[in-house]
Design a protein around this motif. Structure first.
Motif, mmCIF file in Angstrom:
data_model
loop_
_atom_site.group_PDB
_atom_site.id
_atom_site.type_symbol
_atom_site.label_atom_id
_atom_site.label_comp_id
_atom_site.label_asym_id
_atom_site.label_seq_id
_atom_site.Cartn_x
_atom_site.Cartn_y
_atom_site.Cartn_z
ATOM 1 N N GLY A 1 4.851 1.235 2.039
ATOM 2 C CA GLY A 1 4.733 2.605 1.560
ATOM 3 C C GLY A 1 5.492 2.919 0.293
ATOM 4 O O GLY A 1 5.748 4.089 -0.009
ATOM 5 N N GLU A 2 5.829 1.901 -0.494
ATOM 6 C CA GLU A 2 6.640 2.142 -1.700
ATOM 7 C C GLU A 2 5.870 2.890 -2.778
ATOM 8 O O GLU A 2 6.452 3.651 -3.553
ATOM 9 N N PHE A 3 4.556 2.690 -2.843
ATOM 10 C CA PHE A 3 3.773 3.238 -3.947
ATOM 11 C C PHE A 3 2.967 4.469 -3.506
ATOM 12 O O PHE A 3 2.418 4.513 -2.407
ATOM 13 N N ARG B 1 -3.646 6.490 -3.162
ATOM 14 C CA ARG B 1 -4.941 6.118 -3.717
ATOM 15 C C ARG B 1 -4.881 4.777 -4.439
ATOM 16 O O ARG B 1 -3.865 4.408 -5.009
ATOM 17 N N LEU B 2 -6.024 4.107 -4.416
ATOM 18 C CA LEU B 2 -6.178 2.794 -5.036
ATOM 19 C C LEU B 2 -7.423 2.798 -5.904
ATOM 20 O O LEU B 2 -8.499 3.212 -5.446
ATOM 21 N N LEU B 3 -7.289 2.334 -7.140
ATOM 22 C CA LEU B 3 -8.430 2.168 -8.041
ATOM 23 C C LEU B 3 -8.627 0.680 -8.290
ATOM 24 O O LEU B 3 -7.710 0.002 -8.759
ATOM 25 N N VAL B 4 -9.816 0.162 -7.960
ATOM 26 C CA VAL B 4 -10.124 -1.240 -8.210
ATOM 27 C C VAL B 4 -11.305 -1.317 -9.168
ATOM 28 O O VAL B 4 -12.183 -0.448 -9.179
ATOM 29 N N ARG C 1 -2.731 -1.985 1.019
ATOM 30 C CA ARG C 1 -2.614 -0.794 1.867
ATOM 31 C C ARG C 1 -1.199 -0.658 2.420
ATOM 32 O O ARG C 1 -0.656 0.443 2.501
ATOM 33 N N ARG C 2 -0.597 -1.779 2.806
ATOM 34 C CA ARG C 2 0.770 -1.764 3.338
ATOM 35 C C ARG C 2 1.742 -1.129 2.359
ATOM 36 O O ARG C 2 2.674 -0.409 2.758
#
Length: 228
Positions: free
Chosen positions: A118-120, A153-156, A145-146
């Motif tokens: 959960g750092e980011f 949110r994640l942008l790929v 995810r970890r």
């Protein structure tokens, strides 16, 4: 936007092959691609949306950060997030640290990210999944995810297709690196299985200065309690 991982091939493991290849081209990569976001308005818009949604004071990861140009662009946003770039290549990480002191850089692998749970608050993985073997995509997304907080949110982004291209020469340097083209439905399904919800999808053709491939960007959000 370099890969942070690699496919396993005969002989030398894929991760080591990719690391050595990106180390070999690091300086040339910076010279040729270090200002690439200047000519990518759609990509800038999506990265900017991710940073805005992450909120002021957020911690944003650039996974497969290369020489740090995207991390630096994010750090320069009005929201002034803290940015952590991660790359498999020590040479790329060294360039990032040298040129962009406004960001933090760590050497690491997509399957074993150097980050706490959960750092980011958000992360980008721009053309880094393309160096994963097919069996590595699911564990890499689970690892990303970890490191994201709930709701992060994640942008790929990736090249669209079903082929694997191996490159043995790159800008005059000897390399050995595989580029896996991916199908958007497959990546979207892998994201959902890893516990992400898809918020946006952009498919575009190449800009004039890019390789002639179609590209996809997927914006996803960590959703807890919904693992497939």
């Amino acid at each position: 936007m370099t890969g942070a991982n690699g496919a396993t091939g005969a002989g030398e493991p894929g991760h080591e092959r990719v690391r050595r290849s990106y180390d070999a081209v690091a300086g040339e990569y910076l010279a040729r691609i270090g200002d690439e976001l200047d000519g990518k308005p759609l990509d800038r818009a999506l990265i900017g949306a991710l940073v805005e949604q992450a909120g002021e004071g957020a911690v944003v990861a650039d996974l497969g950060c290369g020489p740090g140009h995207v991390a630096a662009w994010i750090a320069g946003r009005a929201e002034a997030p803290r940015v952590v770039g991660v790359d498999l290549s020590p040479a790329m990480v060294a360039l990032g640290r040298e040129r962009h002191p406004e960001a933090e850089f760590r050497e690491g692998d997509l399957l074993r990210l150097p980050a706490r749970d959960g750092e980011f608050d958000a992360a980008v993985a721009l053309y880094s999944l393309i160096h994963l073997a097919p069996g590595e995509l699911a564990p890499a997304l689970a690892e990303i995810r970890r490191t994201l907080r709930p709701g992060g949110r994640l942008l790929v982004s990736f090249h669209i297709g079903a082929e694997v291209r191996n490159m043995t020469e790159w800008w005059g340097h000897e390399v050995d690196v595989d580029f896996h083209f991916l199908r958007p439905p497959d990546v979207a399904e892998a994201l959902r299985a890893a516990g992400f919800g898809i918020e946006a999808e952009l498919v575009r053709g190449p800009y004039p200065h890019e390789a002639e491939t179609r590209r996809c960007c997927l914006l996803a959000r960590r959703e807890d309690g919904q693992l497939a």
